[in-house]
Motif scaffolding. Structure first.
Motif, PDB file in Angstrom:
ATOM      1  N   VAL A 160     -54.166 -44.441  35.029  1.00 43.81           N
ATOM      2  CA  VAL A 160     -53.610 -43.096  35.230  1.00 43.81           C
ATOM      3  C   VAL A 160     -54.629 -42.290  36.024  1.00 43.81           C
ATOM      4  N   ALA A 161     -54.232 -41.852  37.207  1.00 45.48           N
ATOM      5  CA  ALA A 161     -55.127 -41.090  38.092  1.00 45.48           C
ATOM      6  C   ALA A 161     -56.463 -41.809  38.273  1.00 45.48           C
ATOM      7  N   GLY A 162     -56.386 -43.154  38.394  1.00 42.25           N
ATOM      8  CA  GLY A 162     -57.580 -43.958  38.629  1.00 42.25           C
ATOM      9  C   GLY A 162     -58.369 -44.313  37.392  1.00 42.25           C
ATOM     10  N   GLU A 163     -57.939 -43.869  36.207  1.00 41.82           N
ATOM     11  CA  GLU A 163     -58.660 -44.143  34.973  1.00 41.82           C
ATOM     12  C   GLU A 163     -57.884 -45.147  34.125  1.00 41.82           C
ATOM     13  N   ALA A 164     -58.603 -46.132  33.547  1.00 47.21           N
ATOM     14  CA  ALA A 164     -57.973 -47.158  32.728  1.00 47.21           C
ATOM     15  C   ALA A 164     -57.779 -46.644  31.301  1.00 47.21           C
ATOM     16  N   ILE A 165     -56.536 -46.772  30.814  1.00 46.50           N
ATOM     17  CA  ILE A 165     -56.191 -46.366  29.446  1.00 46.50           C
ATOM     18  C   ILE A 165     -55.651 -47.598  28.729  1.00 46.50           C
ATOM     19  N   THR A 166     -56.266 -47.957  27.603  1.00 41.02           N
ATOM     20  CA  THR A 166     -55.900 -49.171  26.880  1.00 41.02           C
ATOM     21  C   THR A 166     -54.988 -48.844  25.706  1.00 41.02           C
ATOM     22  N   PHE A 167     -53.950 -49.662  25.533  1.00 47.90           N
ATOM     23  CA  PHE A 167     -53.017 -49.540  24.413  1.00 47.90           C
ATOM     24  C   PHE A 167     -52.987 -50.848  23.636  1.00 47.90           C
ATOM     25  N   ALA A 168     -53.033 -50.751  22.315  1.00 52.29           N
ATOM     26  CA  ALA A 168     -52.754 -51.898  21.457  1.00 52.29           C
ATOM     27  C   ALA A 168     -51.260 -51.931  21.159  1.00 52.29           C
ATOM     28  N   ALA A 169     -50.727 -53.113  20.894  1.00 53.65           N
ATOM     29  CA  ALA A 169     -49.324 -53.214  20.497  1.00 53.65           C
ATOM     30  C   ALA A 169     -49.091 -52.361  19.244  1.00 53.65           C
ATOM     31  N   GLY A 170     -48.063 -51.526  19.272  1.00 56.00           N
ATOM     32  CA  GLY A 170     -47.770 -50.642  18.155  1.00 56.00           C
ATOM     33  C   GLY A 170     -48.434 -49.288  18.257  1.00 56.00           C
ATOM     34  N   GLU A 171     -49.365 -49.111  19.195  1.00 51.87           N
ATOM     35  CA  GLU A 171     -50.012 -47.815  19.364  1.00 51.87           C
ATOM     36  C   GLU A 171     -49.053 -46.852  20.053  1.00 51.87           C
ATOM     37  N   THR A 172     -49.142 -45.580  19.689  1.00 50.32           N
ATOM     38  CA  THR A 172     -48.186 -44.612  20.217  1.00 50.32           C
ATOM     39  C   THR A 172     -48.869 -43.495  20.995  1.00 50.32           C
ATOM     40  N   ILE A 173     -48.070 -42.868  21.839  1.00 51.79           N
ATOM     41  CA  ILE A 173     -48.407 -41.572  22.435  1.00 51.79           C
ATOM     42  C   ILE A 173     -47.530 -40.540  21.729  1.00 51.79           C
ATOM     43  N   HIS A 174     -48.171 -39.580  21.088  1.00 51.93           N
ATOM     44  CA  HIS A 174     -47.428 -38.519  20.394  1.00 51.93           C
ATOM     45  C   HIS A 174     -47.002 -37.495  21.443  1.00 51.93           C
ATOM     46  N   THR A 175     -45.707 -37.380  21.663  1.00 52.83           N
ATOM     47  CA  THR A 175     -45.214 -36.538  22.755  1.00 52.83           C
ATOM     48  C   THR A 175     -44.681 -35.181  22.315  1.00 52.83           C
ATOM     49  N   GLU A 176     -44.242 -35.057  21.060  1.00 51.67           N
ATOM     50  CA  GLU A 176     -43.708 -33.764  20.640  1.00 51.67           C
ATOM     51  C   GLU A 176     -43.643 -33.661  19.125  1.00 51.67           C
ATOM     52  N   CYS A 177     -43.837 -32.433  18.639  1.00 53.91           N
ATOM     53  CA  CYS A 177     -43.511 -32.060  17.263  1.00 53.91           C
ATOM     54  C   CYS A 177     -42.452 -30.978  17.318  1.00 53.91           C
TER      55      CYS A 177
END
Length: 334
Positions: A278-295
């Motif tokens: 993302v914008a040249g930066e590496a972001i690592t995700f494990a299986a099952g990991e989430t991005i919290h997008t809204e409350c």
């Protein structure tokens, strides 16, 4: 997910429409990149819900508002239709109506049609293009009304245009968007609104109420998959605007009611171990990991009264529906 936006009226350009200076763009590219990277670097990854509303996201949200499972929009519209005369009498004459997050600004017509000699209408929104359209439409519909659009992120301190000295400033914040703020953020936002409207002012606030968890679950997990598309559109936007490499199909929409915190949570869950740039930066995700997008916080009356009173307002009236699913609150400064 806010219900402050509903289907936009047909726009006919007007040379007399108030202009919105293009230099006031509220979410510049640098700001979007910083917001995204700050959220994705965190131990619990998150993204701010303001990023939902690019053109595609706004269109998807308009579809959500018409879904049978998604009750907030039609419920609030019914309350406003019934109670607009009462709200207008409470607000009084010569109101400067300030709409936070105006979107297509359809609900506000129910109030403008009832207000006695309103002094001004001030729509505030991050979308420059939609704001210009709303300003043009409202100017054509209410030729004698000052329409003063402000392109800004309303979650930050606002600088409003000069308003008539005798105007009573009334904030309009429909759609249960207050629920998208964490409680401390909601209090800070209402404090700023209280400062903006002043000691003579008022506020009309949409609030989604606690209710049967099944009703809440269905509202955020519609059978047609529109909410899922709306959520995943965040990844599409990042791929387009930040040269990200998200494989959208490897992230699934997850939404559930957290009873202990009285909120709906929306997430994007990675189905595999993966690294995304993302914008040249590496972001690592494990299986099952989430991005919290809204409350989306749901309020009962004690929670709402605590929030409002800590923010410098008092509840004068709570207008609701037959199912007790939603409130339109009339607030005045303490």
């Amino acid at each position: 997910m806010s219900a402050s936006s509903v289907r936009q009226p047909h726009f006919v350009p007007s040379p007399q429409a108030p202009s919105v200076p293009s230099s006031t763009s509220a979410l510049a590219a640098d700001s979007v990149r910083d917001l995204v990277l700050r959220g994705l670097r965190a131990q619990v990854k998150s993204l701010p819900p303001s990023l939902f509303y690019d053109a595609a996201g706004a269109a998807l949200f308009e579809q959500i508002c018409e879904l049978p499972e998604y009750y907030p929009t039609r419920t609030e519209l019914a309350i406003l239709t019934r109670c607009a005369p009462t709200l207008a009498r409470a607000a009084g004459p010569h109101v400067a109506l300030i709409e936070y997050g105006s979107g297509a600004a359809t609900k506000v017509r129910l109030l403008l049609d009832q207000l006695e000699t309103p002094s001004a209408y001030v729509p505030v929104d991050v979308s420059h293009e939609q704001l210009e359209q709303v300003a043009a439409v409202r100017s054509a519909q209410y030729p004698g009304l000052r329409v003063l659009p402000v392109c800004a992120d309303y979650t930050r301190p606002l600088t409003l245009p000069r308003l008539p000295d005798d105007a009573r400033r009334v904030a309009f914040f429909p759609g249960s968007t207050i629920g998208n703020f964490h409680p401390t953020e909601a209090s800070a936002f209402l404090h700023r609104v209280r400062h903006t409207v002043g000691p003579r002012g008022g506020m009309i606030l949409g609030v989604d109420r606690r209710k049967d968890p099944d009703v809440l679950h269905n509202a955020y997990n519609d059978a047609a998959g529109v909410t899922a598309a709306f959520n995943r559109n965040l990844l599409v936007r990042m791929n387009r605007e930040l040269q990200a490499t998200f494989d959208v199909d490897t992230f699934r929409h997850v939404a559930f009611f957290n009873d202990a915190l009285s909120r709906i949570e929306m997430h994007l869950e990675s189905s595999v171990d993966q690294t995304v740039h993302v914008a040249g930066e590496a972001i690592t995700f494990a299986a099952g990991e989430t991005i919290h997008t809204e409350c989306s916080y749901k309020y009962d009356e004690p929670r709402l009264r605590t929030l409002v009173e800590e923010s410098g307002f008092r509840i004068e009236a709570l207008h609701t529906d037959a199912c007790d699913w939603f409130w339109v609150a009339w607030l005045t400064p303490i």
